[in-house]
Write an enzyme that holds these catalytic residues in place. Structure first.
Site, mmCIF file in Angstrom:
data_model
loop_
_atom_site.group_PDB
_atom_site.id
_atom_site.type_symbol
_atom_site.label_atom_id
_atom_site.label_comp_id
_atom_site.label_asym_id
_atom_site.label_seq_id
_atom_site.Cartn_x
_atom_site.Cartn_y
_atom_site.Cartn_z
ATOM 1 C CG ASN A 3 -15.897 -11.685 -16.500
ATOM 2 O OD1 ASN A 3 -15.918 -11.973 -15.313
ATOM 3 N ND2 ASN A 3 -15.923 -12.599 -17.469
ATOM 4 C CD1 TRP A 4 -12.716 -6.914 -12.541
ATOM 5 C CD2 TRP A 4 -12.945 -7.079 -10.309
ATOM 6 N NE1 TRP A 4 -12.646 -5.649 -12.012
ATOM 7 C CE2 TRP A 4 -12.784 -5.716 -10.645
ATOM 8 C CE3 TRP A 4 -13.123 -7.422 -8.963
ATOM 9 C CZ2 TRP A 4 -12.788 -4.709 -9.687
ATOM 10 C CZ3 TRP A 4 -13.128 -6.416 -8.009
ATOM 11 C CH2 TRP A 4 -12.952 -5.078 -8.370
ATOM 12 C CE LYS A 5 -12.560 -13.590 -18.146
ATOM 13 N NZ LYS A 5 -12.060 -14.260 -19.330
ATOM 14 C CG HIS A 89 -17.834 -16.102 -19.255
ATOM 15 N ND1 HIS A 89 -16.764 -16.914 -19.542
ATOM 16 C CD2 HIS A 89 -17.455 -14.843 -19.567
ATOM 17 C CE1 HIS A 89 -15.776 -16.159 -20.011
ATOM 18 N NE2 HIS A 89 -16.172 -14.892 -20.036
ATOM 19 C CD GLU A 91 -13.226 -17.638 -18.678
ATOM 20 O OE1 GLU A 91 -13.510 -17.179 -17.560
ATOM 21 O OE2 GLU A 91 -12.507 -17.038 -19.502
ATOM 22 C CD GLU A 160 -17.308 -12.459 -23.262
ATOM 23 O OE1 GLU A 160 -16.723 -11.428 -22.926
ATOM 24 O OE2 GLU A 160 -17.310 -13.491 -22.585
ATOM 25 N N GLY A 166 -9.087 -13.855 -23.604
ATOM 26 C CA GLY A 166 -7.833 -14.019 -22.874
ATOM 27 C C GLY A 166 -6.660 -14.422 -23.757
ATOM 28 C CB SER A 206 -8.349 -9.822 -26.515
ATOM 29 O OG SER A 206 -8.006 -11.127 -26.076
ATOM 30 N N GLY A 227 -12.399 -8.472 -19.724
ATOM 31 C CA GLY A 227 -11.782 -9.332 -18.713
ATOM 32 C C GLY A 227 -10.454 -8.760 -18.243
ATOM 33 N N GLY A 228 -9.352 -9.247 -18.835
ATOM 34 C CA GLY A 228 -8.000 -8.870 -18.419
ATOM 35 C C GLY A 228 -7.795 -7.375 -18.237
#
Ligand code: PGA
Length: 241
Positions: A3-5, A89, A91, A160, A166, A206, A227-228
């Site tokens: 998930n690049w966001k 998600h 976010e 999640e 994150g 994470s 993600g990250g």
């Protein structure tokens, strides 16, 4: 699934695709998906053509077309070569997306032939007050409204915990397993044993090349939503794990 966001430009997507191709993960038994900003999708599809890597979107709208400025529909994503879409998600939920919206998006995504990656998870406050299961059960029940069992098999669920996203605070393998097992139990209750066994459940929050092996070894964790750690091509190490 990556998930690049809101990261990477189309040009950076092209470079990433070329690097990932070079170190393409060995694992033959898993699906690999890069979920990226809509503007990067054409570059991503082109860069990873003829590989085992599918391209996913990070959101979509539930209507097919019309006066919805700024939105993108499921058939538009399909036409662009997209196979997966992240829905719900945390976010996006924080921006006001409701379980009612997510339910409509799930139905529209399935109708268009996309594989939805449905995200659920509790906040730190909810975990502390002991209502993690109640909260996630409620999310699943609302998100799955009017979705028949044969469609349910095509949905990927991602657990999640919001407090782990994150933050560098990963849920322990035991904590993640406990909730993923609970998610499968909810699905079993609503849909029966077969769909519950068939559905893929991912852990996200994470996850990285160091901690992924312990998480992925859990019986009810079938994969990761990353993600990250997915922004660098060593994302391939996680896939190999
Ligand atoms: P993270 O993000 O790996 O950076 O914690 C996961 C996600 O939000 O999907």
């Amino acid at each position: 699934a990556a998930n690049w966001k809101m990261n990477k430009t189309p040009t950076e997507t092209k470079t990433f695709g070329a690097e990932l191709r070079r170190i393409l993960p060995k694992g033959r038994w898993c699906e690999i998906v890069l979920c990226m900003p809509a503007i990067c999708i054409p570059a991503g599809v082109k860069a990873l053509r003829d590989t085992r890597v599918s391209i996913g979107a990070e959101n979509m709208y539930y209507e097919t077309y019309g006066a919805y400025t700024g939105e993108i529909s499921a058939p538009m994503l399909v036409d662009a070569g997209v196979k997966y879409v992240i829905l719900g998600h945390s976010e996006r939920r924080a921006m006001g997306e409701t379980d009612g919206d997510i339910n409509k998006k799930l139905i529209a995504a399935l109708e268009a032939g996309l594989t939805p990656i449905l995200c659920v998870g509790e906040s730190l406050e909810q975990r502390k007050s002991g209502i993690t299961f109640e909260h996630i059960t409620m999310q699943l029940k609302q998100d799955f409204q009017n979705i028949p069992p044969e469609q349910l098999r095509r949905i990927v669920v991602a657990y999640e915990p919001i407090w782990a996203i994150g933050t560098g605070k990963t849920a322990s393998a035991e904590q993640a397993q406990e909730v993923c097992e609970g998610i499968r139990a909810v699905i079993r209750k609503i849909y029966g044993a077969r769909p519950a066994r068939a559905v893929s459940i991912l852990y996200g929050g994470s996850m990285n090349a160091k901690n992924c092996a312990g998480l992925l070894a859990q019986p009810d964790i079938d994969g990761g939503l990353i993600g990250g750690a997915s922004l660098k091509p060593d994302f391939g190490q996680i896939v190999n794990a």
